[in-house]
Design a protein around this motif. Structure first.
Motif, PDB file in Angstrom:
ATOM      1  N   ARG A 119       0.810  -1.218   0.000  1.00 34.37           N
ATOM      2  CA  ARG A 119       0.000   0.000   0.000  1.00 34.37           C
ATOM      3  C   ARG A 119       0.852   1.281   0.000  1.00 34.37           C
ATOM      4  NH1 ARG A 119      -2.002  -3.732   3.269  1.00 34.37           N
ATOM      5  NH2 ARG A 119      -0.981  -2.839   5.103  1.00 34.37           N
ATOM      6  N   GLU A 120       1.949   1.252  -0.743  1.00 36.28           N
ATOM      7  CA  GLU A 120       2.858   2.407  -0.765  1.00 36.28           C
ATOM      8  C   GLU A 120       2.405   3.499  -1.737  1.00 36.28           C
ATOM      9  OE1 GLU A 120       7.604   3.326  -1.593  1.00 36.28           O
ATOM     10  OE2 GLU A 120       6.986   1.344  -0.868  1.00 36.28           O
ATOM     11  N   PHE A 121       1.595   3.135  -2.746  1.00 43.30           N
ATOM     12  CA  PHE A 121       1.243   4.094  -3.795  1.00 43.30           C
ATOM     13  C   PHE A 121      -0.252   4.381  -3.799  1.00 43.30           C
ATOM     14  CE2 PHE A 121       5.223   2.238  -5.094  1.00 43.30           C
ATOM     15  CZ  PHE A 121       5.948   3.338  -5.547  1.00 43.30           C
ATOM     16  N   ASP A 122      -0.578   5.603  -4.239  1.00 46.22           N
ATOM     17  CA  ASP A 122      -1.982   5.987  -4.345  1.00 46.22           C
ATOM     18  C   ASP A 122      -2.649   5.349  -5.555  1.00 46.22           C
ATOM     19  OD1 ASP A 122      -2.290   8.091  -2.137  1.00 46.22           O
ATOM     20  OD2 ASP A 122      -0.508   8.787  -3.205  1.00 46.22           O
ATOM     21  N   HIS A 123      -1.909   5.191  -6.653  1.00 48.63           N
ATOM     22  CA  HIS A 123      -2.447   4.608  -7.886  1.00 48.63           C
ATOM     23  C   HIS A 123      -1.314   3.873  -8.603  1.00 48.63           C
ATOM     24  CE1 HIS A 123      -5.839   7.343  -7.240  1.00 48.63           C
ATOM     25  NE2 HIS A 123      -4.956   8.343  -7.158  1.00 48.63           N
ATOM     26  N   LEU A 124      -1.682   3.090  -9.616  1.00 48.32           N
ATOM     27  CA  LEU A 124      -0.689   2.335 -10.380  1.00 48.32           C
ATOM     28  C   LEU A 124      -1.153   2.181 -11.822  1.00 48.32           C
ATOM     29  CD1 LEU A 124       1.241  -0.826  -9.302  1.00 48.32           C
ATOM     30  CD2 LEU A 124      -0.086  -0.908 -11.425  1.00 48.32           C
ATOM     31  N   THR A 125      -0.215   2.290 -12.753  1.00 49.80           N
ATOM     32  CA  THR A 125      -0.489   2.025 -14.168  1.00 49.80           C
ATOM     33  C   THR A 125       0.512   0.996 -14.683  1.00 49.80           C
ATOM     34  OG1 THR A 125       0.937   3.873 -14.835  1.00 49.80           O
ATOM     35  CG2 THR A 125      -1.416   4.331 -14.633  1.00 49.80           C
ATOM     36  N   PHE A 126       0.106   0.254 -15.700  1.00 49.78           N
ATOM     37  CA  PHE A 126       1.069  -0.632 -16.385  1.00 49.78           C
ATOM     38  C   PHE A 126       0.675  -0.773 -17.845  1.00 49.78           C
ATOM     39  CE2 PHE A 126      -2.052  -3.531 -14.517  1.00 49.78           C
ATOM     40  CZ  PHE A 126      -2.241  -4.542 -15.461  1.00 49.78           C
ATOM     41  N   THR A 127       1.685  -0.948 -18.682  1.00 52.41           N
ATOM     42  CA  THR A 127       1.505  -0.870 -20.132  1.00 52.41           C
ATOM     43  C   THR A 127       2.155  -2.072 -20.824  1.00 52.41           C
ATOM     44  OG1 THR A 127       1.590   1.540 -19.965  1.00 52.41           O
ATOM     45  CG2 THR A 127       1.865   0.592 -22.160  1.00 52.41           C
ATOM     46  N   TYR A 128       1.359  -2.815 -21.596  1.00 53.85           N
ATOM     47  CA  TYR A 128       1.879  -3.920 -22.405  1.00 53.85           C
ATOM     48  C   TYR A 128       2.750  -4.862 -21.571  1.00 53.85           C
ATOM     49  CZ  TYR A 128       0.570  -0.591 -26.083  1.00 53.85           C
ATOM     50  OH  TYR A 128      -0.101   0.303 -26.875  1.00 53.85           O
TER      51      TYR A 128
END
Length: 242
Positions: A119-128
């Motif tokens: 739970r260190e980040f507010d949001h997360l993205t990932f690509t391909y």
């Protein structure tokens, strides 16, 4: 879920992409007829970060999504990638844009074993990403682990078009036209052009879209949604960490 023998290993994939960073942004846009940047923007729009948020961008590559997140929301971003060449390309961009560099930190690491606390980040993205990992279900669980409750997780991935006509055109393009266009860019892009079509088909043979959405739900992501784009050439998936 083990990688079949006819699929490239992680090290082979890293080698394949090692020569791409210098032209990565432009070539990706060209090979996708301008759709890749559009898909990335659609993914970023689903994050809805606040200015004080900290976002993890996994498989950041040359930092395209990380830069879009900062410019759209003013948030801080950690861009993670396992390729030193891609990170060097991202760092070169930051060196040319000092204000952007103050908001983005680059880290070398693997999506399967993130070097971050729960739970260190507010949001997360990932690509391909999921085409390149050995265990997609475990990887999605690991991604969800580092996101705070209520945070957004969003991704973009290539897709097999659902309609028969669109899929026939897609196979023609990825099988013949994409390698030919890639050859005009460089030898490295020719190899990637040959690789992408079978790689995308392999993912959807193992994990059709609904199965991918189930992986997200099983990892503790709620209200999972998908937006199929460009006649099924790409898909943006997002949800909220439960």
């Amino acid at each position: 879920m083990a990688i079949p023998a006819n699929r490239p290993t992680k090290q082979e994939t890293l080698h394949l992409f090692a020569g791409l960073p210098r032209r990565y942004d432009v070539a990706g846009a060209v090979l996708s007829f301008g759709q890749d940047p559009r898909w990335r923007r659609a993914m970023v729009a689903e994050v809805a970060a606040d200015r004080g948020d900290r976002v993890l961008d996994v498989a950041t590559g040359t930092g395209m999504v990380a830069a879009q997140l900062v410019r759209r929301y003013g948030c801080a971003v950690v861009g993670l990638d396992q390729s030193p060449e891609m990170l060097s390309g991202a760092q070169a961009k930051l060196d040319r844009d000092p204000p952007l560099a103050t908001r983005i930190e680059l880290v070398r690491g693997e999506a399967e074993s993130l070097p971050f606390a729960d739970r260190e980040f507010d949001h997360l993205t990932f690509t391909y990403l999921l085409r390149y990992v050995e265990d997609p279900a475990a990887t999605v669980r690991e991604l969800a682990r580092v996101v705070k409750a209520g945070g957004r997780i969003a991704s973009v991935e290539f897709m097999l078009p659902p309609s028969r006509l669109a899929r026939s055109l897609w196979r023609l393009y990825t099988g013949a036209a994409m390698p030919a266009i890639g050859r005009l860019i460089s030898r490295d892009w020719y190899e990637v052009g040959r690789f992408l079509g079978p790689s995308i088909a392999d993912l959807y043979g193992r994990l059709p879209l609904e199965s991918q959405l189930e992986l997200w739900r099983a990892a503790g992501v709620a209200d999972v949604r998908a937006r199929v784009m460009s006649f099924g050439g790409g898909v943006v998936i997002w949800g909220t960490r439960g």
